[in-house]
Design a protein around this motif. Structure first.
Motif, mmCIF file in Angstrom:
data_model
loop_
_atom_site.group_PDB
_atom_site.id
_atom_site.type_symbol
_atom_site.label_atom_id
_atom_site.label_comp_id
_atom_site.label_asym_id
_atom_site.label_seq_id
_atom_site.Cartn_x
_atom_site.Cartn_y
_atom_site.Cartn_z
ATOM 1 N N THR A 109 28.463 26.258 21.097
ATOM 2 C CA THR A 109 29.645 26.048 20.252
ATOM 3 C C THR A 109 30.894 26.350 21.066
ATOM 4 O O THR A 109 30.911 27.294 21.859
ATOM 5 N N ILE A 133 34.175 22.754 15.862
ATOM 6 C CA ILE A 133 32.904 22.142 15.462
ATOM 7 C C ILE A 133 32.957 20.621 15.646
ATOM 8 O O ILE A 133 32.006 20.007 16.112
ATOM 9 N N THR A 134 34.098 20.029 15.287
ATOM 10 C CA THR A 134 34.236 18.580 15.440
ATOM 11 C C THR A 134 35.533 18.247 16.172
ATOM 12 O O THR A 134 36.532 18.971 16.067
ATOM 13 N N ASP A 137 36.315 13.877 14.311
ATOM 14 C CA ASP A 137 35.205 13.625 13.380
ATOM 15 C C ASP A 137 33.843 13.496 14.055
ATOM 16 O O ASP A 137 32.842 13.212 13.386
ATOM 17 N N SER A 138 33.769 13.709 15.373
ATOM 18 C CA SER A 138 32.479 13.725 16.066
ATOM 19 C C SER A 138 32.042 15.173 16.263
ATOM 20 O O SER A 138 32.849 16.020 16.679
ATOM 21 N N VAL A 139 30.779 15.463 15.946
ATOM 22 C CA VAL A 139 30.277 16.831 16.037
ATOM 23 C C VAL A 139 30.066 17.210 17.501
ATOM 24 O O VAL A 139 29.401 16.483 18.248
ATOM 25 N N TYR A 140 30.641 18.349 17.891
ATOM 26 C CA TYR A 140 30.487 18.851 19.258
ATOM 27 C C TYR A 140 29.735 20.171 19.297
ATOM 28 O O TYR A 140 29.516 20.722 20.368
#
Length: 534
Positions: A109, A133-134, A137-140
């Motif tokens: 994270t 976290i994003t 809008d893409s989760v990282y």
């Protein structure tokens, strides 16, 4: 008899087929191929592109070929791929366009460690120890994404926007922030500290485009506070822009003193001399170097040494005396081509030996020097084979292999044990500090000065906590060895934790509190027996 004939005919048929195939291809090529280029490589690429049996990714083939060509030159000429140019350039530009945070990965994270004051992220409301976290809008989170990719995603054009999904504290809901990217400073002078009543210490990490301006500001501040002697720490500084180093050296030199000159096959001889406007011409100066000090750092140390202007203390420098010119190519990649050698005022080129096309062997030189014992004993350095030169005052100095310090300081191994080496090589120091800083950040962030935080950390059982943490990671406790290395381990833990809540100056004030090289520099700069040649 028939079997014998058959075994003869099959190879003969195969041979005839190969000859026929080659002959047909040769005829076809002669009949149909009419390519011509400016050189053999261009012609070959054209032939492959139009005549090869299968479809070929020509861009990839060209990239591989170009890299191989550059690899056949000296070890410092390099071709930087287009997608890496910006990251490489940003480091030396003094600023970049981004969101203004420092981060690290904690359990896959993105954990924000600090937020630059008045920077884009702070203006948007993002806080230290928030988790990203994003991104757009893409989760990282939880994907073990490469940090370079994260950096490239968070950076972007000035005034462009990036949407961040943030997890704060124990809240189950994400907070969303639209951050407008802006200019983020990237300082190369990491510490400007006081030593005693009259000495200033400056840690210079690299020579970026803004380093000279940072230096002038720092010197003015230190002088205003009564500091008239200066220790310039170039250890670990691999170089950067030569111009920045030249401007900094000028501050210490009387008028017309030589600083550096350059020559190359197609590069006209160019010399730089001091213009007499320097603000520190009468100030004692000591330069700290080690085996990782290279290029512009060696120009700085060499000019100070050859002019007998100050002392160079530490260990032999890297030995890079080549000058690269950046050349931007049409596809966005950048060629950094060696165009000249530079020479210190005494006429020495400190470039160490290399063979064209054998970069791997060249870069192993540091390991060879370590194994040979050079970091532990000045006697391990063989000077007989190196060319001799004379400083302004007639002292002997050597070329062809880095800057030899005036005073050699071996690496400090007094508290290093196999346990310390194991935890250092495992990377557990920063991993522990990251988790500790995260879980205690409310308390640790409450202190107003780094001194108060440091005093608090000294009361905490950090050594035991770290040993427990390391054991869980597979490094068993060694009580006797931990006791020997205990003070060193605690000092590193304290410095890293303090850096997470204050600045690099605080970090260096702690990490260098028992530094042997710095202590010797302090002793020398305050000695009545030493005076610079001014």
């Amino acid at each position: 008899m028939s079997n014998s004939k058959s075994s003869f005919r099959i190879p003969a048929f195969v041979a005839l087929s190969l000859i026929a195939g080659f002959s047909f291809g040769n005829y076809y090529a002669k009949k149909n191929l009419r390519f011509s280029g400016n050189n053999k490589i261009e012609t070959i690429f054209n032939i492959i592109n139009h005549q090869y049996v299968d479809t070929v990714d020509m861009n990839r083939l060209i990239e591989i070929t170009a890299q191989n060509i550059i690899n056949e030159l000296d070890p410092h000429s390099v071709l930087i791929p287009a997608d890496k140019v910006q990251l490489v350039t940003d480091k030396l530009e003094g600023s970049f366009s981004g969101i203004g945070v420092t981060f690290n990965m904690l359990s896959d994270t993105i954990l924000i460690i600090s937020v630059i004051h008045k920077g884009p992220a702070e203006k948007a409301g993002i806080l230290p120890y928030d988790r990203i976290i994003t991104i757009n809008d893409s989760v990282y989170a939880g994907k073990n994404i490469d940090q370079d990719r994260i950096i490239q995603t968070l950076r972007g054009n000035k005034n462009s926007k990036v949407k961040l999904g943030i997890k704060r504290g124990n809240s189950p809901e994400l907070l969303y922030f639209d951050v407008t990217r802006g200019d983020v400073p990237n300082y190369s002078i990491k510490a400007v500290n006081h030593i005693g009543d009259n000495t200033g210490y400056l840690k210079v990490e690299d020579f970026a485009r803004t380093t000279y301006n940072e230096f002038i500001t720092a010197i003015a501040k230190l002088k205003k506070e009564g500091r008239e002697k200066f220790i310039i720490d170039l250890r670990g500084n691999s170089g950067g822009y030569m111009e920045s180093a030249i401007h900094m050296i000028n501050e210490f030199m009387p008028a017309n003193r030589p600083i550096v000159y350059m020559e190359g096959k197609s590069f006209t001889h160019k010399e730089f001399r001091a213009n007499g406007s320097g603000s520190c011409q009468n100030s004692p100066v000591v330069v700290l170097v080690d085996e990782s000090s290279g290029s512009a750092s060696e120009i700085f140390a060499g000019a100070i040494q050859d002019n007998d202007r100050g002392l160079v203390i530490g260990r032999r420098t890297y030995g890079k005396g080549l000058v690269q010119a950046p050349i931007l190519l049409e596809d966005g990649s950048e060629l950094r081509l060696t165009i000249a050698r530079y020479y210190t005022p005494s006429g020495r080129c400190i470039q160490k030996n290399y063979e064209m096309g054998r970069s791997e062997e060249y870069h192993r030189d540091i390991v060879i020097r370590f194994n040979h014992g050079e970091f532990d004993s000045a006697d391990s350095i063989k000077l007989d084979d190196l060319p001799e030169y004379k400083t302004l005052g007639g002292r002997t100095v050597y070329g062809g292999g880095g800057i030899m310090p005036d005073i050699f300081i071996p690496r400090d191994t007094s508290n290093i044990t196999s346990y310390y080496s194991a935890v250092m090589q495992s990377g557990l120091f920063y991993q522990f500090v990251l988790e500790y800083s995260d879980s205690h950040h409310q308390k640790l962030s409450s202190f107003k000065t780094y001194g108060e935080l440091h005093a608090f950390l000294k009361t905490q059982p950090l050594l035991n906590a770290f040993a427990d943490f390391a054991e869980k990671q597979g490094i068993r406790k060694r009580p006797t060895l931990i006791q020997i290395s205990g003070k060193l381990i605690e000092n590193i833990l304290h410095a890293y934790i303090v850096r997470n809540f204050f600045d690099e100056g605080a970090f260096y004030a702690i990490i260098l509190s028992d530094d042997v090289t710095l202590n010797r520099a302090i002793q020398e700069i305050n000695s009545d027996t030493w005076r610079p040649a001014i």
